[in-house]
Motif scaffolding. Structure first.
Motif, PDB file in Angstrom:
ATOM      1  N   SER A   1       0.720  -0.947   0.058  1.00 57.32           N
ATOM      2  CA  SER A   1      -0.109  -0.145   0.360  1.00 57.32           C
ATOM      3  C   SER A   1       0.679   1.215  -0.131  1.00 57.32           C
ATOM      4  CB  SER A   1      -0.968  -0.084   0.893  1.00 57.32           C
ATOM      5  OG  SER A   1      -1.603   1.216   1.206  1.00 57.32           O
ATOM      6  N   PRO A   2       0.473   1.892  -0.939  1.00 52.69           N
ATOM      7  CA  PRO A   2       1.227   3.080  -0.964  1.00 52.69           C
ATOM      8  C   PRO A   2       0.974   4.731  -0.008  1.00 52.69           C
ATOM      9  CG  PRO A   2      -0.665   3.612  -2.229  1.00 52.69           C
ATOM     10  CD  PRO A   2      -0.167   1.865  -2.127  1.00 52.69           C
ATOM     11  N   SER A   3       0.270   4.187   1.282  1.00 52.90           N
ATOM     12  CA  SER A   3      -0.577   4.927   1.869  1.00 52.90           C
ATOM     13  C   SER A   3       0.044   4.523   3.791  1.00 52.90           C
ATOM     14  CB  SER A   3      -1.595   5.001   2.653  1.00 52.90           C
ATOM     15  OG  SER A   3      -2.261   3.471   2.355  1.00 52.90           O
ATOM     16  N   CYS A   4       1.076   3.049   3.042  1.00 57.32           N
ATOM     17  CA  CYS A   4       1.739   2.686   4.150  1.00 57.32           C
ATOM     18  C   CYS A   4       2.937   3.457   5.069  1.00 57.32           C
ATOM     19  CB  CYS A   4       1.281   1.210   4.381  1.00 57.32           C
ATOM     20  SG  CYS A   4       2.076  -0.112   5.599  1.00 57.32           S
ATOM     21  N   GLU A   5       3.390   3.780   6.565  1.00 56.00           N
ATOM     22  CA  GLU A   5       4.685   4.342   6.208  1.00 56.00           C
ATOM     23  C   GLU A   5       5.596   3.140   6.580  1.00 56.00           C
ATOM     24  OE1 GLU A   5       6.691   7.521   9.263  1.00 56.00           O
ATOM     25  OE2 GLU A   5       5.062   7.742   8.091  1.00 56.00           O
ATOM     26  N   SER A   6       4.751   2.111   7.622  1.00 51.32           N
ATOM     27  CA  SER A   6       5.960   0.841   7.787  1.00 51.32           C
ATOM     28  C   SER A   6       4.802  -0.308   8.501  1.00 51.32           C
ATOM     29  CB  SER A   6       6.915   1.586   9.520  1.00 51.32           C
ATOM     30  OG  SER A   6       5.168   1.340  10.708  1.00 51.32           O
ATOM     31  N   CYS A   7       5.425  -1.553   7.811  1.00 45.61           N
ATOM     32  CA  CYS A   7       4.333  -2.612   7.725  1.00 45.61           C
ATOM     33  C   CYS A   7       5.356  -3.954   8.142  1.00 45.61           C
ATOM     34  CB  CYS A   7       3.770  -3.091   5.640  1.00 45.61           C
ATOM     35  SG  CYS A   7       5.711  -2.818   4.896  1.00 45.61           S
TER      36      CYS A   7
ATOM     37  N   ASP B   1       1.589  -7.112   3.098  1.00 39.87           N
ATOM     38  CA  ASP B   1       0.511  -7.004   2.631  1.00 39.87           C
ATOM     39  C   ASP B   1      -0.322  -5.919   4.301  1.00 39.87           C
ATOM     40  OD1 ASP B   1      -0.529  -6.903   0.431  1.00 39.87           O
ATOM     41  OD2 ASP B   1      -0.514  -9.268   0.752  1.00 39.87           O
ATOM     42  N   PHE B   2       0.407  -6.647   5.324  1.00 39.58           N
ATOM     43  CA  PHE B   2      -0.006  -6.208   6.455  1.00 39.58           C
ATOM     44  C   PHE B   2       0.526  -4.891   7.578  1.00 39.58           C
ATOM     45  CE2 PHE B   2      -0.487  -5.749  11.220  1.00 39.58           C
ATOM     46  CZ  PHE B   2      -1.543  -6.593  11.671  1.00 39.58           C
ATOM     47  N   CYS B   3       0.091  -3.414   7.756  1.00 39.60           N
ATOM     48  CA  CYS B   3       0.352  -2.325   7.788  1.00 39.60           C
ATOM     49  C   CYS B   3       0.550  -1.944   9.245  1.00 39.60           C
ATOM     50  CB  CYS B   3      -0.150  -1.126   7.144  1.00 39.60           C
ATOM     51  SG  CYS B   3       0.543   0.612   7.634  1.00 39.60           S
ATOM     52  N   MET B   4       1.864  -1.531   9.422  1.00 42.01           N
ATOM     53  CA  MET B   4       1.888  -1.217  10.861  1.00 42.01           C
ATOM     54  C   MET B   4       1.515   0.060  11.242  1.00 42.01           C
ATOM     55  SD  MET B   4       5.035  -4.022  12.497  1.00 42.01           S
ATOM     56  CE  MET B   4       6.178  -2.908  11.740  1.00 42.01           C
ATOM     57  N   LYS B   5       1.608   1.063  10.486  1.00 40.71           N
ATOM     58  CA  LYS B   5       1.206   2.054  10.386  1.00 40.71           C
ATOM     59  C   LYS B   5       0.923   3.384   8.889  1.00 40.71           C
ATOM     60  CE  LYS B   5       3.914   6.444  12.432  1.00 40.71           C
ATOM     61  NZ  LYS B   5       5.486   7.764  13.117  1.00 40.71           N
ATOM     62  N   CYS B   6       0.330   4.586   9.070  1.00 39.51           N
ATOM     63  CA  CYS B   6       0.114   4.681   7.688  1.00 39.51           C
ATOM     64  C   CYS B   6       0.390   5.820   8.149  1.00 39.51           C
ATOM     65  CB  CYS B   6      -1.528   4.708   7.993  1.00 39.51           C
ATOM     66  SG  CYS B   6      -2.458   3.125   8.025  1.00 39.51           S
ATOM     67  N   LYS B   7       1.075   6.784   6.982  1.00 33.67           N
ATOM     68  CA  LYS B   7       0.771   7.792   6.551  1.00 33.67           C
ATOM     69  C   LYS B   7      -0.264   9.650   7.120  1.00 33.67           C
ATOM     70  CE  LYS B   7       3.742   6.500   2.318  1.00 33.67           C
ATOM     71  NZ  LYS B   7       4.225   7.365   0.743  1.00 33.67           N
ATOM     72  N   ASP B   8       0.560  10.412   6.791  1.00 31.22           N
ATOM     73  CA  ASP B   8      -0.696  11.717   7.776  1.00 31.22           C
ATOM     74  C   ASP B   8      -2.342  11.317   6.674  1.00 31.22           C
ATOM     75  OD1 ASP B   8       1.310  11.843   9.431  1.00 31.22           O
ATOM     76  OD2 ASP B   8       2.240  13.510   8.482  1.00 31.22           O
ATOM     77  N   LYS B   9      -2.815  11.515   7.577  1.00 29.02           N
ATOM     78  CA  LYS B   9      -4.035  11.857   6.652  1.00 29.02           C
ATOM     79  C   LYS B   9      -4.777  10.087   6.640  1.00 29.02           C
ATOM     80  CE  LYS B   9      -3.350  16.326   4.344  1.00 29.02           C
ATOM     81  NZ  LYS B   9      -3.210  16.804   3.509  1.00 29.02           N
TER      82      LYS B   9
ATOM     83  N   TYR C   1      -6.038   6.281   8.460  1.00 25.49           N
ATOM     84  CA  TYR C   1      -6.445   5.759   9.869  1.00 25.49           C
ATOM     85  C   TYR C   1      -5.926   4.182   9.660  1.00 25.49           C
ATOM     86  CZ  TYR C   1      -7.875  10.092  11.431  1.00 25.49           C
ATOM     87  OH  TYR C   1      -8.658  11.166  12.036  1.00 25.49           O
ATOM     88  N   LEU C   2      -4.737   3.572  10.629  1.00 28.20           N
ATOM     89  CA  LEU C   2      -4.567   2.176  10.660  1.00 28.20           C
ATOM     90  C   LEU C   2      -6.438   0.920  11.014  1.00 28.20           C
ATOM     91  CD1 LEU C   2      -2.462  -0.567  10.296  1.00 28.20           C
ATOM     92  CD2 LEU C   2      -2.195   0.528  12.900  1.00 28.20           C
ATOM     93  N   TYR C   3      -6.448  -0.117  10.293  1.00 34.47           N
ATOM     94  CA  TYR C   3      -7.351  -0.884  11.182  1.00 34.47           C
ATOM     95  C   TYR C   3      -7.244  -2.110  10.667  1.00 34.47           C
ATOM     96  CZ  TYR C   3     -12.340  -3.043  12.023  1.00 34.47           C
ATOM     97  OH  TYR C   3     -12.691  -3.287  12.780  1.00 34.47           O
ATOM     98  N   LYS C   4      -7.013  -3.028  11.343  1.00 36.44           N
ATOM     99  CA  LYS C   4      -6.971  -4.346  10.778  1.00 36.44           C
ATOM    100  C   LYS C   4      -5.308  -4.514   9.592  1.00 36.44           C
ATOM    101  CE  LYS C   4     -10.659  -6.641  13.093  1.00 36.44           C
ATOM    102  NZ  LYS C   4     -12.003  -6.983  12.206  1.00 36.44           N
ATOM    103  N   GLY C   5      -4.050  -3.559   9.826  1.00 41.09           N
ATOM    104  CA  GLY C   5      -3.075  -3.554   9.442  1.00 41.09           C
ATOM    105  C   GLY C   5      -3.017  -3.055   7.573  1.00 41.09           C
ATOM    106  N   GLN C   6      -4.310  -2.335   8.041  1.00 39.75           N
ATOM    107  CA  GLN C   6      -5.090  -1.921   6.675  1.00 39.75           C
ATOM    108  C   GLN C   6      -4.720  -0.384   6.178  1.00 39.75           C
ATOM    109  OE1 GLN C   6      -4.870  -3.246   3.275  1.00 39.75           O
ATOM    110  NE2 GLN C   6      -4.469  -5.252   4.781  1.00 39.75           N
ATOM    111  N   CYS C   7      -5.294   0.420   5.661  1.00 42.24           N
ATOM    112  CA  CYS C   7      -4.953   2.091   5.712  1.00 42.24           C
ATOM    113  C   CYS C   7      -6.429   2.731   5.212  1.00 42.24           C
ATOM    114  CB  CYS C   7      -3.333   2.654   5.798  1.00 42.24           C
ATOM    115  SG  CYS C   7      -1.855   2.325   6.206  1.00 42.24           S
ATOM    116  N   PHE C   8      -6.671   3.686   5.526  1.00 42.30           N
ATOM    117  CA  PHE C   8      -8.059   4.127   5.035  1.00 42.30           C
ATOM    118  C   PHE C   8      -7.997   5.456   5.742  1.00 42.30           C
ATOM    119  CE2 PHE C   8      -8.916  -0.174   6.470  1.00 42.30           C
ATOM    120  CZ  PHE C   8     -10.031  -0.865   5.857  1.00 42.30           C
TER     121      PHE C   8
END
Length: 205
Positions: free
Chosen positions: A93-99, A103-111, A113-120
């Motif tokens: 995901s391009p919106s994921c800062e660290s994973c 396919d499992f994100c741990m921190k999302c970029k600004d703007k 929100y993280l939910y169950k490994g995905q960014c929204f």
């Protein structure tokens, strides 16, 4: 005249060799600088393999790719250790800062929100955005209230003028385990009690 021409050609040849040697030195210095931590290094593509504790990071620019050895993978990548080479692999995901994995994100970029490994950009239905942690937290939806309990005072149902009665409501097991933020699950209110207990015992209110 021939001697002058010979000297001129010799001078031109010497200048060309000097220029080539200078360019080779600059290229070698640049190559050594870009090959820090490399076991094998290419002048065109940078690092090919790294020392055991380092990760190989491949930058791609169109059809060209360039490798460098790093101690930690940059944002948007995660480290994968292998038998022959450790690699920095890009998060899907391009919106994921660290994973944790591709396919499992741990921190999302600004703007985001993280939910169950995905960014929204907006939290899914049934969840609420937590600005501090930049995560979506499941909202707690308790069940219906129970009936009011008997009116009591210090665990007695008689002997005083006033007491309290209580009602409760339940939440799902998943909400309790995840310790989600829930509304009040218990309410109490004042109530009138019988003044006399069986046998005539009475306590002033």
């Amino acid at each position: 005249m021939q001697w002058i021409i010979f000297m001129l050609l010799l001078f031109i040849s010497s200048m060309e060799m000097l220029t080539q040697n200078r360019w080779k030195k600059q290229a070698s210095a640049s190559l050594l600088e870009n090959c820090t931590g490399c076991v094998l290094c290419s002048e065109d593509n940078g690092c090919i393999t790294c020392h055991h504790r380092l990760f190989l990071l491949i930058w791609r620019d169109g059809i060209r790719q360039y490798g460098m050895c790093v101690h930690t993978c940059p944002p948007g990548y995660f480290g994968v250790r292998g038998l022959e080479v450790n690699r920095c692999t890009k998060c899907r995901s391009p919106s994921c800062e660290s994973c944790f994995s591709r396919d499992f994100c741990m921190k999302c970029k600004d703007k985001f929100y993280l939910y169950k490994g995905q960014c929204f950009r907006q939290c899914p239905a049934g969840t609420a955005a937590q600005p501090g942690s930049r995560e979506c937290q499941e909202t707690c939806e308790p069940g219906p209230w129970s009936e009011w309990s008997a009116c009591t005072h210090e665990s007695r149902t008689c002997g005083c003028k006033w007491g309290v009665e209580t009602r409760v409501r339940e939440v799902s097991k998943a909400a309790r385990e995840e310790r989600n933020a829930c509304p009040a699950l218990q309410e109490t209110r004042r109530c009138r009690m019988k003044k006399h207990c069986p046998g005539g015992e009475h306590h002033a209110a």
